[in-house]
Every structure is written in C-alpha cells, then in structure tokens.
Design a protein around this motif. Sequence first.
Motif, PDB file in Angstrom:
ATOM      1  N   GLN A   1      -1.412   0.742 -12.353  1.00  0.00           N
ATOM      2  CA  GLN A   1      -2.170   0.875 -11.108  1.00  0.00           C
ATOM      3  C   GLN A   1      -3.340   1.828 -11.321  1.00  0.00           C
ATOM      4  OE1 GLN A   1       0.058   2.068  -7.657  1.00  0.00           O
ATOM      5  NE2 GLN A   1      -1.790   2.421  -6.459  1.00  0.00           N
ATOM      6  N   SER A   2      -3.128   2.837 -12.130  1.00  0.00           N
ATOM      7  CA  SER A   2      -4.183   3.801 -12.427  1.00  0.00           C
ATOM      8  C   SER A   2      -5.363   3.118 -13.115  1.00  0.00           C
ATOM      9  CB  SER A   2      -3.621   4.915 -13.316  1.00  0.00           C
ATOM     10  OG  SER A   2      -4.646   5.789 -13.712  1.00  0.00           O
ATOM     11  N   ALA A   3      -5.080   2.214 -14.043  1.00  0.00           N
ATOM     12  CA  ALA A   3      -6.159   1.503 -14.746  1.00  0.00           C
ATOM     13  C   ALA A   3      -6.945   0.636 -13.774  1.00  0.00           C
ATOM     14  CB  ALA A   3      -5.579   0.654 -15.874  1.00  0.00           C
ATOM     15  N   ILE A   4      -6.241  -0.045 -12.879  1.00  0.00           N
ATOM     16  CA  ILE A   4      -6.923  -0.882 -11.883  1.00  0.00           C
ATOM     17  C   ILE A   4      -7.800  -0.009 -10.986  1.00  0.00           C
ATOM     18  CG2 ILE A   4      -6.586  -2.358  -9.849  1.00  0.00           C
ATOM     19  CD1 ILE A   4      -5.930  -3.828 -12.403  1.00  0.00           C
ATOM     20  N   SER A   5      -7.236   1.071 -10.469  1.00  0.00           N
ATOM     21  CA  SER A   5      -7.984   1.969  -9.582  1.00  0.00           C
ATOM     22  C   SER A   5      -9.211   2.533 -10.274  1.00  0.00           C
ATOM     23  CB  SER A   5      -7.088   3.115  -9.118  1.00  0.00           C
ATOM     24  OG  SER A   5      -6.048   2.634  -8.311  1.00  0.00           O
ATOM     25  N   GLN A   6      -9.058   2.910 -11.547  1.00  0.00           N
ATOM     26  CA  GLN A   6     -10.188   3.474 -12.288  1.00  0.00           C
ATOM     27  C   GLN A   6     -11.283   2.430 -12.477  1.00  0.00           C
ATOM     28  OE1 GLN A   6      -9.059   5.296 -15.988  1.00  0.00           O
ATOM     29  NE2 GLN A   6     -11.170   5.621 -16.613  1.00  0.00           N
ATOM     30  N   GLN A   7     -10.936   1.203 -12.794  1.00  0.00           N
ATOM     31  CA  GLN A   7     -11.937   0.148 -12.967  1.00  0.00           C
ATOM     32  C   GLN A   7     -12.650  -0.159 -11.656  1.00  0.00           C
ATOM     33  OE1 GLN A   7     -13.125  -1.378 -15.756  1.00  0.00           O
ATOM     34  NE2 GLN A   7     -11.935   0.191 -16.808  1.00  0.00           N
TER      35      GLN A   7
ATOM     36  N   ARG B   1     -13.034   1.927  -9.113  1.00  0.00           N
ATOM     37  CA  ARG B   1     -13.921   3.067  -8.837  1.00  0.00           C
ATOM     38  C   ARG B   1     -15.187   2.997  -9.699  1.00  0.00           C
ATOM     39  NH1 ARG B   1      -9.190   5.988  -8.296  1.00  0.00           N
ATOM     40  NH2 ARG B   1      -9.244   6.659 -10.469  1.00  0.00           N
ATOM     41  N   SER B   2     -15.035   2.638 -10.967  1.00  0.00           N
ATOM     42  CA  SER B   2     -16.204   2.519 -11.854  1.00  0.00           C
ATOM     43  C   SER B   2     -17.151   1.434 -11.358  1.00  0.00           C
ATOM     44  CB  SER B   2     -15.763   2.200 -13.280  1.00  0.00           C
ATOM     45  OG  SER B   2     -15.054   3.264 -13.837  1.00  0.00           O
ATOM     46  N   LEU B   3     -16.597   0.305 -10.924  1.00  0.00           N
ATOM     47  CA  LEU B   3     -17.429  -0.786 -10.413  1.00  0.00           C
ATOM     48  C   LEU B   3     -18.139  -0.375  -9.131  1.00  0.00           C
ATOM     49  CD1 LEU B   3     -18.383  -3.707 -10.715  1.00  0.00           C
ATOM     50  CD2 LEU B   3     -16.298  -4.427  -9.508  1.00  0.00           C
ATOM     51  N   GLU B   4     -17.418   0.306  -8.246  1.00  0.00           N
ATOM     52  CA  GLU B   4     -18.036   0.765  -6.998  1.00  0.00           C
ATOM     53  C   GLU B   4     -19.136   1.799  -7.275  1.00  0.00           C
ATOM     54  OE1 GLU B   4     -14.528   0.153  -3.681  1.00  0.00           O
ATOM     55  OE2 GLU B   4     -14.438   1.956  -4.935  1.00  0.00           O
ATOM     56  N   THR B   5     -18.921   2.651  -8.253  1.00  0.00           N
ATOM     57  CA  THR B   5     -19.943   3.631  -8.629  1.00  0.00           C
ATOM     58  C   THR B   5     -21.168   2.919  -9.184  1.00  0.00           C
ATOM     59  OG1 THR B   5     -18.294   5.331  -9.074  1.00  0.00           O
ATOM     60  CG2 THR B   5     -20.451   5.611 -10.116  1.00  0.00           C
ATOM     61  N   TYR B   6     -20.939   1.948 -10.052  1.00  0.00           N
ATOM     62  CA  TYR B   6     -22.037   1.190 -10.641  1.00  0.00           C
ATOM     63  C   TYR B   6     -22.828   0.445  -9.563  1.00  0.00           C
ATOM     64  CZ  TYR B   6     -24.500  -2.385 -13.302  1.00  0.00           C
ATOM     65  OH  TYR B   6     -25.464  -3.203 -13.809  1.00  0.00           O
ATOM     66  N   LEU B   7     -22.119  -0.169  -8.611  1.00  0.00           N
ATOM     67  CA  LEU B   7     -22.774  -0.934  -7.541  1.00  0.00           C
ATOM     68  C   LEU B   7     -23.283  -0.049  -6.410  1.00  0.00           C
ATOM     69  CD1 LEU B   7     -20.287  -3.946  -7.370  1.00  0.00           C
ATOM     70  CD2 LEU B   7     -22.541  -3.879  -8.461  1.00  0.00           C
TER      71      LEU B   7
ATOM     72  N   ARG C   1      -9.724   1.603   1.753  1.00  0.00           N
ATOM     73  CA  ARG C   1      -8.400   2.089   1.386  1.00  0.00           C
ATOM     74  C   ARG C   1      -7.693   2.615   2.627  1.00  0.00           C
ATOM     75  NH1 ARG C   1     -12.143   2.008  -2.335  1.00  0.00           N
ATOM     76  NH2 ARG C   1     -11.628   1.929  -4.552  1.00  0.00           N
ATOM     77  N   GLN C   2      -6.517   2.068   2.889  1.00  0.00           N
ATOM     78  CA  GLN C   2      -5.736   2.460   4.074  1.00  0.00           C
ATOM     79  C   GLN C   2      -4.307   2.724   3.617  1.00  0.00           C
ATOM     80  OE1 GLN C   2      -6.499  -1.231   5.998  1.00  0.00           O
ATOM     81  NE2 GLN C   2      -8.352  -0.507   7.009  1.00  0.00           N
ATOM     82  N   GLY C   3      -4.032   3.973   3.273  1.00  0.00           N
ATOM     83  CA  GLY C   3      -2.719   4.299   2.734  1.00  0.00           C
ATOM     84  C   GLY C   3      -2.527   3.618   1.392  1.00  0.00           C
ATOM     85  N   ARG C   4      -1.477   2.818   1.277  1.00  0.00           N
ATOM     86  CA  ARG C   4      -1.201   2.109   0.024  1.00  0.00           C
ATOM     87  C   ARG C   4      -1.819   0.714  -0.016  1.00  0.00           C
ATOM     88  NH1 ARG C   4       3.220   3.878  -3.323  1.00  0.00           N
ATOM     89  NH2 ARG C   4       3.967   5.881  -2.562  1.00  0.00           N
ATOM     90  N   SER C   5      -2.477   0.309   1.065  1.00  0.00           N
ATOM     91  CA  SER C   5      -3.067  -1.025   1.087  1.00  0.00           C
ATOM     92  C   SER C   5      -4.591  -0.928   1.035  1.00  0.00           C
ATOM     93  CB  SER C   5      -2.617  -1.804   2.320  1.00  0.00           C
ATOM     94  OG  SER C   5      -3.166  -1.220   3.479  1.00  0.00           O
ATOM     95  N   VAL C   6      -5.200  -2.020   0.609  1.00  0.00           N
ATOM     96  CA  VAL C   6      -6.659  -2.095   0.541  1.00  0.00           C
ATOM     97  C   VAL C   6      -7.097  -3.423   1.138  1.00  0.00           C
ATOM     98  CG1 VAL C   6      -6.908  -0.594  -1.476  1.00  0.00           C
ATOM     99  CG2 VAL C   6      -6.592  -3.040  -1.801  1.00  0.00           C
ATOM    100  N   THR C   7      -8.287  -3.414   1.716  1.00  0.00           N
ATOM    101  CA  THR C   7      -8.903  -4.650   2.208  1.00  0.00           C
ATOM    102  C   THR C   7     -10.343  -4.671   1.717  1.00  0.00           C
ATOM    103  OG1 THR C   7      -9.517  -3.579   4.288  1.00  0.00           O
ATOM    104  CG2 THR C   7      -7.463  -4.839   4.285  1.00  0.00           C
TER     105      THR C   7
END
Length: 119
Positions: free
Chosen positions: A14-20, A22-28, A35-41
């Motif tokens: 999960q850490s690898a997914i989250s890091q990727q 975050r990197s994509l969001e930073t790039y874009l 992010r809403q607790g443990r879920s995302v939309t």
Amino acid sequence: GSFHKAADELHLTQSAISQQIRSLETYLEQPLFLRQGRSVTLTDAGADLLGTTQAMLLQLATGIRRLDQYRKPNQLIVNTSPAFARHWLVPRLQAFHERHPEVDLWLYTSDEAPDMATQ
C-alpha cells in the motif's frame, strides 16, 4: 476506492501505491483522489485522467494484438466488398489455393472501408 485493494491487485505494498500516487499528483500539480479515512474517490481531474488512461491502454492492447500477424509470414488478409468477393474473387480462390498452398488466406467482406488502425 482503496489503495490497499489496489496494492493487493497489483502485488505491491500500500505504501508503494500511495507513494506513486503522491508522485503523480506532485508531477501533475493537482490531486487525483479525495482521501476520506481509509477510502479514496477520484477527483474530476482523476476521472478525466482515468478515461484517457483507459483509452490509451485499449489502443496499446489493439496494437499488441496486431503483432500476431507478424508471426504468420504466409498469412494474407483480403478485405473487399461482398459483391466483388462473390462475383470475382471467390470463384478464383480454389485456383489460387492450388498454386499457393502455403498461403493462409483470410477473406473479410464488408461494404464499409476497413479501419486500418484496428485491423
């Protein structure tokens, strides 16, 4: 809806997914997920990028499927109108096959022009 589920499906942490992500969001320079607790939309930008990504992956899959024809060196694909096939081509196919038995001939008929990008 969950980076944890994505990680399981992709056999990553999960850490690898989250890091990727975050990197994509930073790039874009914009969020792709809310992010809403443990879920995302998906955000609107994330949904837009998802559509583009799906279209590009479909185009890539189509291109990969077309590579099959290169493994068949004696394959000949003929796409013509039904009228031409019926009145001229089909009556001559037997003679062609007798002269060229090594050719794997595929005949497609349609009144519409073929989409060469997908065929």
